[in-house]
Design an enzyme around this catalytic site. Structure first.
Site, PDB file in Angstrom:
ATOM      1  N   LYS A  16      10.971  18.526  14.657  1.00 50.30           N
ATOM      2  CA  LYS A  16      11.441  19.611  13.505  1.00 50.30           C
ATOM      3  C   LYS A  16      12.391  20.658  13.784  1.00 50.30           C
ATOM      4  CE  LYS A  16       6.547  21.013  12.556  1.00 50.30           C
ATOM      5  NZ  LYS A  16       6.500  21.850  14.097  1.00 50.30           N
ATOM      6  N   ARG A  91       1.282  25.560   7.231  1.00 50.02           N
ATOM      7  CA  ARG A  91       0.235  24.450   8.116  1.00 50.02           C
ATOM      8  C   ARG A  91      -0.386  23.971   7.598  1.00 50.02           C
ATOM      9  NH1 ARG A  91       3.574  25.163  13.097  1.00 50.02           N
ATOM     10  NH2 ARG A  91       2.767  24.941  14.905  1.00 50.02           N
ATOM     11  N   ARG A 125       9.187  19.059  27.413  1.00 46.21           N
ATOM     12  CA  ARG A 125       9.937  20.037  26.488  1.00 46.21           C
ATOM     13  C   ARG A 125      10.340  21.057  27.107  1.00 46.21           C
ATOM     14  NH1 ARG A 125       8.495  21.600  20.664  1.00 46.21           N
ATOM     15  NH2 ARG A 125       6.518  22.129  21.500  1.00 46.21           N
ATOM     16  N   ARG A 158       7.099  26.782  27.664  1.00 44.98           N
ATOM     17  CA  ARG A 158       6.654  27.566  26.966  1.00 44.98           C
ATOM     18  C   ARG A 158       4.731  27.241  27.038  1.00 44.98           C
ATOM     19  NH1 ARG A 158       7.531  25.419  20.201  1.00 44.98           N
ATOM     20  NH2 ARG A 158       4.808  25.490  20.694  1.00 44.98           N
ATOM     21  N   ARG A 169      -3.537  20.999  19.623  1.00 48.96           N
ATOM     22  CA  ARG A 169      -2.544  21.009  18.226  1.00 48.96           C
ATOM     23  C   ARG A 169      -2.064  19.791  17.601  1.00 48.96           C
ATOM     24  NH1 ARG A 169       2.462  22.746  22.339  1.00 48.96           N
ATOM     25  NH2 ARG A 169       3.315  23.434  20.166  1.00 48.96           N
TER      26      ARG A 169
HETATM   27  P1  AMP Z   1       5.273  25.899  16.555  1.00 43.80           P
HETATM   28  O1  AMP Z   1       6.309  26.577  17.214  1.00 43.80           O
HETATM   29  O2  AMP Z   1       5.540  25.346  15.316  1.00 43.80           O
HETATM   30  O3  AMP Z   1       4.493  24.665  17.315  1.00 43.80           O
HETATM   31  O4  AMP Z   1       3.519  26.615  16.953  1.00 43.80           O
HETATM   32  C1  AMP Z   1       3.332  27.404  18.252  1.00 43.80           C
HETATM   33  C2  AMP Z   1       2.380  28.109  17.572  1.00 43.80           C
HETATM   34  O5  AMP Z   1       2.333  29.180  16.047  1.00 43.80           O
HETATM   35  C3  AMP Z   1       0.952  27.287  16.876  1.00 43.80           C
HETATM   36  O6  AMP Z   1       0.025  26.360  17.672  1.00 43.80           O
HETATM   37  C4  AMP Z   1       0.631  27.825  15.968  1.00 43.80           C
HETATM   38  O7  AMP Z   1      -1.306  28.495  16.904  1.00 43.80           O
HETATM   39  C5  AMP Z   1       1.052  29.551  15.163  1.00 43.80           C
HETATM   40  N1  AMP Z   1       2.400  29.150  14.671  1.00 43.80           N
HETATM   41  C6  AMP Z   1       2.803  28.779  14.164  1.00 43.80           C
HETATM   42  N2  AMP Z   1       3.540  28.578  12.592  1.00 43.80           N
HETATM   43  C7  AMP Z   1       1.690  28.571  12.358  1.00 43.80           C
HETATM   44  C8  AMP Z   1       1.584  28.658  10.854  1.00 43.80           C
HETATM   45  N3  AMP Z   1       2.203  28.536   9.709  1.00 43.80           N
HETATM   46  N4  AMP Z   1       0.487  29.055  10.851  1.00 43.80           N
HETATM   47  C9  AMP Z   1      -0.747  29.435  11.324  1.00 43.80           C
HETATM   48  N5  AMP Z   1      -0.675  29.263  13.094  1.00 43.80           N
HETATM   49  C10 AMP Z   1       1.003  28.956  13.451  1.00 43.80           C
END
Ligand code: AMP
Length: 216
Positions: A16, A91, A125, A158, A169
Site C-alpha cells: 500500500k 487501523r 524490504r 526498518r 503485525r
Molecule cells: P506502517 O509503517 O504503516 O507499517 O506502521 C508501522 C507501525 O507504526 C505499526 O506497526 C504501528 O505500531 C504504528 N502505526 C502506524 N500507523 C498506525 C495507526 N494508524 N494506529 C496505530 N499505530 C500505527
C-alpha cells in the site's frame, strides 16, 4: 482539478505504501503515512515519539489518541486541500470513526495479498533513510547496493521489518484492521484489488480504478 480523498487499506507488506507513492506522483496529492509520521517522531525524540516507540517495536498499534493528533495536524496543512492519500490509517474501528469526524473520504482501496507472500515482501524490504522510497532485495532491487535510485540516500531495514515483529503485525492487522473492510463496504466506498503480480501490474490496476472512479 479533481479532489481525491483516498485511503489505502491492506496488511503490512501488501504494497500500500508503494502504491500510495505512485498515486502521489501521478496525481499530485500528498501521501500521508501515519507509520512515517510516527517513525519521524521517534527519530526526532519528540514526546509522541517516546510514547510510540515501544508499541512500534513490538508490532502493536500505537494508542489511538496519539496517532489522531499526528494525523489531524498533517491533514490541516495546506497541501491537503485538494485531496490526499492516507496510508496506514485507520487501523481499527475507533480510528475509522475518528476519521469520519474530521474529513469525508471518496474511496478506500483495499489491497489483498496472499499471506505467505507478505512475510517475504516485508523481510526483504529496504527503505531510503532520506526520501522514504521503498525497495525490495529481490523484487525491486536498487541499481546500486544499499543506495537509493532516486536520491542516493542510504537504504536500511526498518527495525520492525524482522520476521518476528512482522508476524505480530500481521496478527494485529487480522484482529484489529480487517473489520474495516466491512465498515467501508457498508458505506459503499470500498474497492478491493488483488495483488498477485508485479508492482507495475498493480500500479496499472490502481490507475485504471482511479480513472474509472474519478472520470479521469
Ligand atoms: P506502517 O509503517 O504503516 O507499517 O506502521 C508501522 C507501525 O507504526 C505499526 O506497526 C504501528 O505500531 C504504528 N502505526 C502506524 N500507523 C498506525 C495507526 N494508524 N494506529 C496505530 N499505530 C500505527
Amino acid at each position: 482539478m479533481v479532489s481525491m480523498k483516498l485511503i489505502m487499506l491492506g496488511a503490512p507488506g501488501s504494497g500500500k505504501g508503494t502504491q500510495a507513492r505512485f498515486i502521489m506522483e501521478e496525481h499530485n496529492i500528498p501521501q500521508i503515512s501515519t507509520g512515517d509520521l510516527l517513525r519521524s517522531a521517534v527519530k526526532n525524540g519528540t514526546e509522541i515519539g517516546l510514547k510510540a516507540k515501544e508499541f512500534m517495536n513490538t508490532g502493536k498499534l500505537v494508542p489511538d489518541d496519539i496517532v489522531l493528533q499526528l494525523l489531524k495536524e498533517r491533514l490541516n496543512q495546506k497541501d491537503c486541500k485538494n485531496g490526499f492519500i492516507i496510508d496506514g490509517y485507520p487501523r481499527n474501528l475507533t480510528q475509522a470513526q475518528d476519521l469520519k469526524k474530521i474529513t469525508n473520504i471518496d474511496l478506500v482501496i483495499n489491497i489483498e495479498v496472499d499471506y505467505i507472500l507478505l512475510i517475504e515482501r516485508i523481510t526483504g524490504r529496504r527503505t531510503c533513510k532520506k526520501c522514504g522510497a521503498i525497495f525490495h532485495i529481490k523484487y525491486s532491487p536498487p541499481k546500486e547496493y544499499g543506495m537509493c535510485d532516486k536520491c542516493s540516500g542510504h537504504l536500511y531495514q526498518r527495525t520492525d521489518d524482522t520476521e518476528e515483529t512482522v508476524k505480530q503485525r500481521i496478527n494485529t492487522y487480522e484482529i484489529e484492521t480487517k473489520p474495516l473492510i466491512e465498515f467501508y463496504k457498508q458505506q459503499k466506498i470500498l474497492e478491493t484489488l488483488i495483488s498477485d503480480g508485479s508492482i507495475s501490474e498493480m500500479k496499472q490496476k490502481v490507475s485504471t480504478l482511479l480513472a474509472e472512479k474519478f472520470h479521469l
